[in-house]
Design a protein around this motif. Sequence first.
Motif, PDB file in Angstrom:
ATOM      1  N   VAL A 137     -17.286 -20.990 -40.944  1.00  0.00           N
ATOM      2  CA  VAL A 137     -16.786 -22.214 -40.332  1.00  0.00           C
ATOM      3  C   VAL A 137     -17.306 -22.248 -38.900  1.00  0.00           C
ATOM      4  CG1 VAL A 137     -14.752 -22.466 -41.790  1.00  0.00           C
ATOM      5  CG2 VAL A 137     -14.628 -21.005 -39.783  1.00  0.00           C
ATOM      6  N   PRO A 138     -17.701 -23.406 -38.407  1.00  0.00           N
ATOM      7  CA  PRO A 138     -18.369 -23.464 -37.094  1.00  0.00           C
ATOM      8  C   PRO A 138     -17.435 -23.159 -35.931  1.00  0.00           C
ATOM      9  CG  PRO A 138     -17.993 -25.672 -37.943  1.00  0.00           C
ATOM     10  CD  PRO A 138     -17.637 -24.732 -39.045  1.00  0.00           C
ATOM     11  N   GLN A 139     -17.814 -22.200 -35.093  1.00  0.00           N
ATOM     12  CA  GLN A 139     -17.074 -21.956 -33.862  1.00  0.00           C
ATOM     13  C   GLN A 139     -17.335 -23.127 -32.923  1.00  0.00           C
ATOM     14  OE1 GLN A 139     -16.890 -17.956 -32.188  1.00  0.00           O
ATOM     15  NE2 GLN A 139     -18.215 -17.226 -33.817  1.00  0.00           N
ATOM     16  N   GLY A 140     -16.283 -23.687 -32.375  1.00  0.00           N
ATOM     17  CA  GLY A 140     -16.407 -24.876 -31.546  1.00  0.00           C
ATOM     18  C   GLY A 140     -15.798 -26.083 -32.223  1.00  0.00           C
ATOM     19  N   SER A 141     -15.453 -25.948 -33.502  1.00  0.00           N
ATOM     20  CA  SER A 141     -14.808 -27.018 -34.254  1.00  0.00           C
ATOM     21  C   SER A 141     -13.302 -26.991 -34.018  1.00  0.00           C
ATOM     22  CB  SER A 141     -15.114 -26.848 -35.743  1.00  0.00           C
ATOM     23  OG  SER A 141     -14.153 -27.486 -36.544  1.00  0.00           O
TER      24      SER A 141
END
Length: 218
Positions: free
Chosen positions: A167-171
């Motif tokens: 899962v994208p870090q920063g989301s």
Amino acid sequence: MTSLRLALIKQCKYPSHYKHGLVTPVPKAYPPTDVSNDFRQISVLPHIGKILERVQLQLNQNDIILRSSQHGFTSGRSTTSALISITQPWFNATDNTCRDKAGIHALFIDFKKAFDLVDHRILLNKLALMNVNKSFWLWVKSFLSGRTQQVKINQTLSSIEGCPAGVPQGSALSPTLFNIHIDDLDTSVPEDLEVSTYKYADDCTQSECIMKGECSNM
């Protein structure tokens, strides 16, 4: 714009043009010496996409029920609440007692590449077991599928690659999804072993009190 957001939620779709992230490597240690381990992969994502994620979290927050052992990315909890939950039972067992004092056996776990190694299939299965709204489940599935990313350093861009896992870090949504992914960690230890689990994001502590002459289960 508001009607567009509502339509995307009702259609259970996350816009494909919001799924591309520009990854900015942020050093975890100074100076960084290991390219593979000394950087956080923070994704720069469209702000409108993050707004959609926050709306979905707000609409479905009552269905996302996490165990009390999680202190990271959780409203009303922090590193302070995590430390109190861990150290108070230890103090009670070792010093704050009139009976025989116990020892503490503890295991400290740090999940490697925590956000990057989340298995989408396992995550979606766990989300389904929470009995969340089907439309939200389908929306999360759309959010995870077909994502791409490329690394940006100064003004240089890498080639575009797919994201089959993680899962994208920063989301805005990713911290909650990660918490769901590891929420059942507590149940991996049989209850009769009396091992306590405390989690803060990608750090986990498991411990047990051992009386003199007893055997450790850890």
